[in-house]
Design a protein around this motif. Structure first.
Motif, PDB file in Angstrom:
ATOM      1  N   ASP A 269       0.755  -1.210  -0.025  1.00  0.00           N
ATOM      2  CA  ASP A 269       0.098   0.122   0.088  1.00  0.00           C
ATOM      3  C   ASP A 269       0.699   1.304   0.057  1.00  0.00           C
ATOM      4  O   ASP A 269       1.416   1.559   0.951  1.00  0.00           O
ATOM      5  CB  ASP A 269      -1.014  -0.126   1.257  1.00  0.00           C
ATOM      6  N   PRO A 270       0.613   2.112  -1.017  1.00  0.00           N
ATOM      7  CA  PRO A 270       1.638   3.243  -1.113  1.00  0.00           C
ATOM      8  C   PRO A 270       1.558   4.202   0.077  1.00  0.00           C
ATOM      9  O   PRO A 270       2.757   4.799   0.586  1.00  0.00           O
ATOM     10  CB  PRO A 270       1.254   3.959  -2.411  1.00  0.00           C
ATOM     11  N   ALA A 271       0.583   4.346   0.662  1.00  0.00           N
ATOM     12  CA  ALA A 271       0.058   5.038   1.911  1.00  0.00           C
ATOM     13  C   ALA A 271       1.316   4.641   3.063  1.00  0.00           C
ATOM     14  O   ALA A 271       1.779   5.444   3.856  1.00  0.00           O
ATOM     15  CB  ALA A 271      -0.919   5.327   2.126  1.00  0.00           C
ATOM     16  N   VAL A 272       1.033   3.346   3.239  1.00  0.00           N
ATOM     17  CA  VAL A 272       1.782   2.651   4.411  1.00  0.00           C
ATOM     18  C   VAL A 272       3.302   2.969   4.048  1.00  0.00           C
ATOM     19  O   VAL A 272       3.887   3.172   4.737  1.00  0.00           O
ATOM     20  CB  VAL A 272       1.186   1.117   4.480  1.00  0.00           C
ATOM     21  N   LEU A 273       3.706   2.512   2.843  1.00  0.00           N
ATOM     22  CA  LEU A 273       5.163   2.428   2.491  1.00  0.00           C
ATOM     23  C   LEU A 273       5.612   3.950   2.660  1.00  0.00           C
ATOM     24  O   LEU A 273       6.876   3.998   3.169  1.00  0.00           O
ATOM     25  CB  LEU A 273       5.274   1.811   1.218  1.00  0.00           C
ATOM     26  N   SER A 274       4.995   4.948   2.189  1.00  0.00           N
ATOM     27  CA  SER A 274       5.452   6.055   2.162  1.00  0.00           C
ATOM     28  C   SER A 274       5.769   6.796   3.686  1.00  0.00           C
ATOM     29  O   SER A 274       6.066   7.699   3.938  1.00  0.00           O
ATOM     30  CB  SER A 274       4.687   7.271   1.351  1.00  0.00           C
ATOM     31  N   SER A 275       4.780   6.109   4.660  1.00  0.00           N
ATOM     32  CA  SER A 275       4.725   6.624   6.086  1.00  0.00           C
ATOM     33  C   SER A 275       6.010   5.897   6.897  1.00  0.00           C
ATOM     34  O   SER A 275       6.127   6.365   7.880  1.00  0.00           O
ATOM     35  CB  SER A 275       3.562   6.198   6.637  1.00  0.00           C
ATOM     36  N   LEU A 276       6.602   5.028   6.085  1.00  0.00           N
ATOM     37  CA  LEU A 276       7.781   4.339   6.843  1.00  0.00           C
ATOM     38  C   LEU A 276       8.989   5.175   7.092  1.00  0.00           C
ATOM     39  O   LEU A 276       9.254   6.117   6.424  1.00  0.00           O
ATOM     40  CB  LEU A 276       7.940   2.857   6.251  1.00  0.00           C
ATOM     41  N   ALA A 277       9.584   4.913   8.167  1.00  0.00           N
ATOM     42  CA  ALA A 277      11.049   5.559   8.265  1.00  0.00           C
ATOM     43  C   ALA A 277      11.861   4.771   7.500  1.00  0.00           C
ATOM     44  O   ALA A 277      11.603   3.713   7.184  1.00  0.00           O
ATOM     45  CB  ALA A 277      11.277   5.533   9.855  1.00  0.00           C
ATOM     46  N   SER A 278      13.170   5.448   7.309  1.00  0.00           N
ATOM     47  CA  SER A 278      14.306   4.574   6.573  1.00  0.00           C
ATOM     48  C   SER A 278      14.874   3.674   7.530  1.00  0.00           C
ATOM     49  O   SER A 278      15.499   2.734   6.621  1.00  0.00           O
ATOM     50  CB  SER A 278      15.143   5.779   5.864  1.00  0.00           C
ATOM     51  N   ALA A 279      14.913   3.767   8.510  1.00  0.00           N
ATOM     52  CA  ALA A 279      15.800   3.144   9.567  1.00  0.00           C
ATOM     53  C   ALA A 279      15.182   2.894  10.775  1.00  0.00           C
ATOM     54  O   ALA A 279      14.681   3.813  11.481  1.00  0.00           O
ATOM     55  CB  ALA A 279      17.264   3.320   9.661  1.00  0.00           C
ATOM     56  N   TYR A 280      15.262   1.662  11.544  1.00  0.00           N
ATOM     57  CA  TYR A 280      14.694   1.378  12.853  1.00  0.00           C
ATOM     58  C   TYR A 280      15.776   0.484  13.720  1.00  0.00           C
ATOM     59  O   TYR A 280      16.531  -0.225  12.824  1.00  0.00           O
ATOM     60  CB  TYR A 280      13.421   0.468  12.658  1.00  0.00           C
ATOM     61  N   ARG A 281      15.508   0.696  14.860  1.00  0.00           N
ATOM     62  CA  ARG A 281      16.678  -0.085  15.625  1.00  0.00           C
ATOM     63  C   ARG A 281      16.058  -0.586  17.011  1.00  0.00           C
ATOM     64  O   ARG A 281      14.995   0.247  17.466  1.00  0.00           O
ATOM     65  CB  ARG A 281      17.728   0.903  15.960  1.00  0.00           C
ATOM     66  N   SER A 282      16.040  -1.681  17.443  1.00  0.00           N
ATOM     67  CA  SER A 282      15.695  -2.391  18.684  1.00  0.00           C
ATOM     68  C   SER A 282      16.692  -1.812  19.777  1.00  0.00           C
ATOM     69  O   SER A 282      17.785  -1.605  19.651  1.00  0.00           O
ATOM     70  CB  SER A 282      15.417  -3.936  18.450  1.00  0.00           C
ATOM     71  N   PRO A 283      15.986  -2.122  21.144  1.00  0.00           N
ATOM     72  CA  PRO A 283      17.053  -1.904  22.132  1.00  0.00           C
ATOM     73  C   PRO A 283      18.333  -2.766  22.267  1.00  0.00           C
ATOM     74  O   PRO A 283      19.091  -2.584  22.876  1.00  0.00           O
ATOM     75  CB  PRO A 283      16.076  -1.871  23.365  1.00  0.00           C
ATOM     76  N   ASP A 284      18.064  -3.906  21.645  1.00  0.00           N
ATOM     77  CA  ASP A 284      19.076  -4.923  21.810  1.00  0.00           C
ATOM     78  C   ASP A 284      20.052  -4.617  20.458  1.00  0.00           C
ATOM     79  O   ASP A 284      20.998  -5.854  20.212  1.00  0.00           O
ATOM     80  CB  ASP A 284      18.787  -6.286  21.860  1.00  0.00           C
ATOM     81  N   GLY A 285      20.087  -3.788  19.607  1.00  0.00           N
ATOM     82  CA  GLY A 285      20.907  -3.394  18.641  1.00  0.00           C
ATOM     83  C   GLY A 285      20.692  -4.351  17.224  1.00  0.00           C
ATOM     84  O   GLY A 285      21.487  -4.077  16.365  1.00  0.00           O
ATOM     85  N   LEU A 286      19.440  -4.727  17.270  1.00  0.00           N
ATOM     86  CA  LEU A 286      18.765  -5.183  15.746  1.00  0.00           C
ATOM     87  C   LEU A 286      18.362  -4.014  14.900  1.00  0.00           C
ATOM     88  O   LEU A 286      17.800  -3.020  15.314  1.00  0.00           O
ATOM     89  CB  LEU A 286      18.018  -6.159  16.168  1.00  0.00           C
ATOM     90  N   ASN A 287      18.626  -4.283  13.599  1.00  0.00           N
ATOM     91  CA  ASN A 287      18.250  -2.854  12.720  1.00  0.00           C
ATOM     92  C   ASN A 287      17.277  -3.602  11.446  1.00  0.00           C
ATOM     93  O   ASN A 287      17.547  -4.493  10.953  1.00  0.00           O
ATOM     94  CB  ASN A 287      19.455  -2.574  11.800  1.00  0.00           C
ATOM     95  N   ILE A 288      16.562  -2.766  11.086  1.00  0.00           N
ATOM     96  CA  ILE A 288      15.890  -2.867  10.007  1.00  0.00           C
ATOM     97  C   ILE A 288      16.075  -1.384   9.161  1.00  0.00           C
ATOM     98  O   ILE A 288      15.823  -0.484   9.791  1.00  0.00           O
ATOM     99  CB  ILE A 288      14.091  -2.950  10.138  1.00  0.00           C
ATOM    100  N   LYS A 289      16.087  -1.835   7.631  1.00  0.00           N
ATOM    101  CA  LYS A 289      16.240  -0.715   6.940  1.00  0.00           C
ATOM    102  C   LYS A 289      15.440  -0.834   5.777  1.00  0.00           C
ATOM    103  O   LYS A 289      15.051  -1.589   5.236  1.00  0.00           O
ATOM    104  CB  LYS A 289      17.661  -0.707   6.393  1.00  0.00           C
ATOM    105  N   ILE A 290      14.740   0.317   5.387  1.00  0.00           N
ATOM    106  CA  ILE A 290      13.842   0.585   4.181  1.00  0.00           C
ATOM    107  C   ILE A 290      14.331   1.199   3.387  1.00  0.00           C
ATOM    108  O   ILE A 290      14.916   2.611   3.489  1.00  0.00           O
ATOM    109  CB  ILE A 290      12.368   1.211   4.785  1.00  0.00           C
ATOM    110  N   SER A 291      14.619   0.853   1.895  1.00  0.00           N
ATOM    111  CA  SER A 291      15.208   1.669   0.953  1.00  0.00           C
ATOM    112  C   SER A 291      14.457   1.460  -0.234  1.00  0.00           C
ATOM    113  O   SER A 291      13.550   0.768  -0.515  1.00  0.00           O
ATOM    114  CB  SER A 291      16.631   1.054   0.971  1.00  0.00           C
TER     115      SER A 291
END
Length: 652
Positions: A562-584
């Motif tokens: 869904d374009p509206a959902v995808l456009s609302s995402l941040a480019s980078a996320y991080r968990s308290p224990d150091g795990l990362n998600i990147k959106i590009s």
């Protein structure tokens, strides 16, 4: 299709009925004679035509409802829900028939939509004998269902119609695997692989201390003419565990450890999230799946690459048990990894943990057994004669995949990082059949210490127990020693029949491969003991079920997302224990990277109105993250059955 269901049964009042608690796994029968097993510590309540089993936590119930005559499985399921939970509104997601078995003329599985926030396990198995239907309804906490999977399986898979006697080969003399009988097994695997769209299979058969057949079926990779051979390398995944415990057996022979020795005596840095459990763990418990530690695979699946072997112990130190010590079967890869590394450390105490383990396995196991194809080296594994992994894509086509995801196992390789071939695996299986003696008659490990690995620690289900990196089962009256292995696109198993000296190895390069494993064991027993020819009927329904699952998953997704959902995402996320998600962005497509998982982004609207971000690359494992906000920041949350990984946007 809607069914009467609004709240889990545990929230609904039931008529006051007598409840019976079991102090051990207890066989019983319903009023009409349907046989069941009531697991230890579960409570049984009879309400009308429903026999209800309640887990000790009270948040999971399994209802066996004797419906009687119904038009079909769907109607039987609806009647079952009416008897069990009469207020209702749950949507059917998938209906998949299975082959007749265990005395039932028809078996149909029904899965239901649940929302991520429910964290619920909801399903039905509809069973027909003649014109009468019985349904088994599983309803309640996903975490408890996972934690008590052995008990759940014992109830649901252990149901038998009144008067049914399962075929038994106990006490019968096994036929030798003559060329004609070998051909029957080869034909079964060839036909099964074709129906299941498995590109390649490594197969080997042992009888009477000799390899009577070994070779390949199909190709190493779709689009390539290169055939699978007896020496084609596959990742064998969790079949590495039994090899690691074989190392411990050899070290026990050398006097470097005792099975009842505390692990902290041998490796003082060993810690678990609970001090009490840490103090209780003996060497035998490292791979017993009985310490109460739950599966925690996402901790390394979602991690960035490059972790050292010591990361196994770092993660264990923050892993909390969710059941009592010795109470339940809970499979934990990190504990199995620790077992191998402790063994490597005992063999070579001055080396880095990973290097010590690799050297110990080579010197104590692979070289003595002439396992020349077997390695932990990814570069060696992914070279020469090797099979490449495959899975269904979103459209249901079998597709060649990259093997990069499976590199995640390297830091924890005693739990599942070995490459091997059908030829090499025969050397390993022969030890199980001969109680420690190789094909040349040389003793590799003592009988006492190889058999220690088969001792029953916790039940897995009906007539099955977990030992140490091995499963010990009774199938149709025959003792079977076995274990499976699963990575993305690679699945392996072996079967050792100690009473007859017969063994088999199956290695596959597709996520559909496991669907042939249990039917193969049945076919092996049919061929060896002249059993009823039932195995072949299981394959076509299994293939249809796999295809239907892909179709059902695709139907719930918006692709591209869904374009509206995808456009609302941040480019980078991080968990308290150091795990990362990147959106590009990749060529105009939103792309998700989360540890060893990556792929194009789709979205799914859930039944409760929430939205999930889902990766749609081929493979059995992907990101399924709930999109949300917390404290004014964008979040993504990924859950397995007993853990949650909450990521918050970086910056912004």
């Amino acid at each position: 299709m809607k069914l009467a269901f609004a709240l889990a049964l545990m929230a609904l009042p039931l008529p006051a009925m007598a409840q019976t608690a079991a102090t051990s796994d207890t066989p019983g029968k319903t009023a009409s004679g349907i046989a069941y097993v009531q697991p230890r510590d579960w409570t049984r309540t009879v309400v009308g035509n429903a026999t209800i089993f309640t887990a000790p936590e009270s948040t999971l119930k399994i209802a066996v409802v004797e419906v009687g005559t119904a038009a079909d499985a769907a109607a039987a399921a609806a009647a079952g829900w009416t008897a069990f939970a009469p207020q209702a509104n749950r949507t059917v997601r998938l209906v998949t028939p299975a082959a007749p078995d265990d005395g039932w003329d028809e078996r149909v599985s029904i899965a239901y939509d649940t929302s991520p926030n429910e964290r619920a396990s909801v399903s039905v198995l509809a069973l027909r004998k003649g014109t009468a239907w019985t349904v088994a309804i599983v309803d309640g906490s996903e975490a408890v269902a996972n934690k008590r999977s052995a008990a759940t399986g014992a109830i649901v898979s252990g149901l038998r119609p009144a008067g049914y006697q399962r075929e038994s080969f106990a006490g019968k003399t096994a036929h030798r695997l003559t060329p004609d009988r070998i051909q029957l097994l080869r034909d079964f695997v060839t036909a099964s692989a074709k129906t299941l769209e498995v590109p390649g299979v490594g197969l080997a058969l042992i009888d009477g201390g000799k390899v009577v057949w070994q070779g390949g079926i199909g190709v190493r990779a779709l689009g390539s003419p290169e055939p699978v051979t007896a020496h084609t390398k596959f990742m064998i995944a969790s079949n590495t565990k039994g090899m690691a415990t074989l190392l411990l057996s050899v070290l026990a022979d050398e006097g470097k450890l005792r099975w009842d020795q505390k692990v902290t005596e041998l490796y003082p840095d060993f810690r678990l999230g609970s001090d009490e459990v840490t103090r209780s763990v003996e060497v035998r418990h490292l791979v017993c799946a009985c310490t109460g530690l739950p599966r925690k695979d996402f901790a390394f699946i979602l991690a960035d690459g490059g972790a050292p072997a010591s990361d196994t112990f770092k993660q264990l130190a923050v892993t909390q048990p969710t059941s009592k010590f010795g109470e339940l079967f809970q499979y934990n890869n990190l504990m199995a990894s620790a077992a191998g590394y402790v063994g490597g450390h005992l063999a070579y105490p001055n080396m880095e943990l990973g290097a010590a383990f690799d050297r110990a396995m080579q010197s104590r196991i692979f070289t003595p057994l002439s396992m020349r194809d077997t390695t932990f080296d990814l570069k060696v594994g992914e070279s020469g004669d090797w099979a490449k992994p495959h899975s269904y894509n979103l459209g249901g086509q079998m597709t060649l995949m990259s093997n990069s995801f499976n590199h995640l196992i390297t830091p924890h390789r005693p739990a599942g990082g070995a490459w091997s071939s059908a030829a090499d695996m025969t050397q390993y299986v022969q030890l199980e059949l001969s109680k420690g003696v190789d094909f040349e008659g040389k003793r590799i490990v003592s009988e006492a210490n190889i058999l220690e690995r088969r001792k029953h620690n916790v039940p897995l289900g009906e007539d099955a127990w977990y030992g140490m990196g091995l499963m010990d089962r009774t199938d149709y009256g025959v003792n079977v020693v076995t274990h499976g292995g699963t990575l993305q696109g690679y699945h392996s198993t072996f079967y050792a029949l100690p009473e007859s000296g017969i063994g088999a190895v199956i290695l596959t390069n597709s996520d559909t491969g496991p669907a042939m494993f249990t039917p193969f064991l049945r076919r092996l027993l049919e061929v060896v003991y002249d059993g009823k020819p039932e195995a072949v009927q299981a394959i076509a329904p299994a293939a249809a079920r796999l295809k239907a699952s892909v179709t059902a998953r695709r139907a719930k997704l918006t692709v591209p997302g869904d374009p509206a959902v995808l456009s609302s995402l941040a480019s980078a996320y991080r968990s308290p224990d150091g795990l990362n998600i990147k959106i590009s962005d990749r060529a105009g497509v939103k792309w998700v990277n989360a540890g060893f998982i990556e792929g194009p982004a789709a979205t799914r609207k859930n039944a409760d109105g929430t939205v999930s971000l889902v990766t749609v690359a081929p493979g059995s494992i992907g990101v399924d993250a709930l999109v949300g906000t917390a404290d004014g920041k964008r979040t993504l949350s990924i859950r397995d059955s007993q853990h949650e990984y909450l990521y918050t946007e970086v910056g912004g």
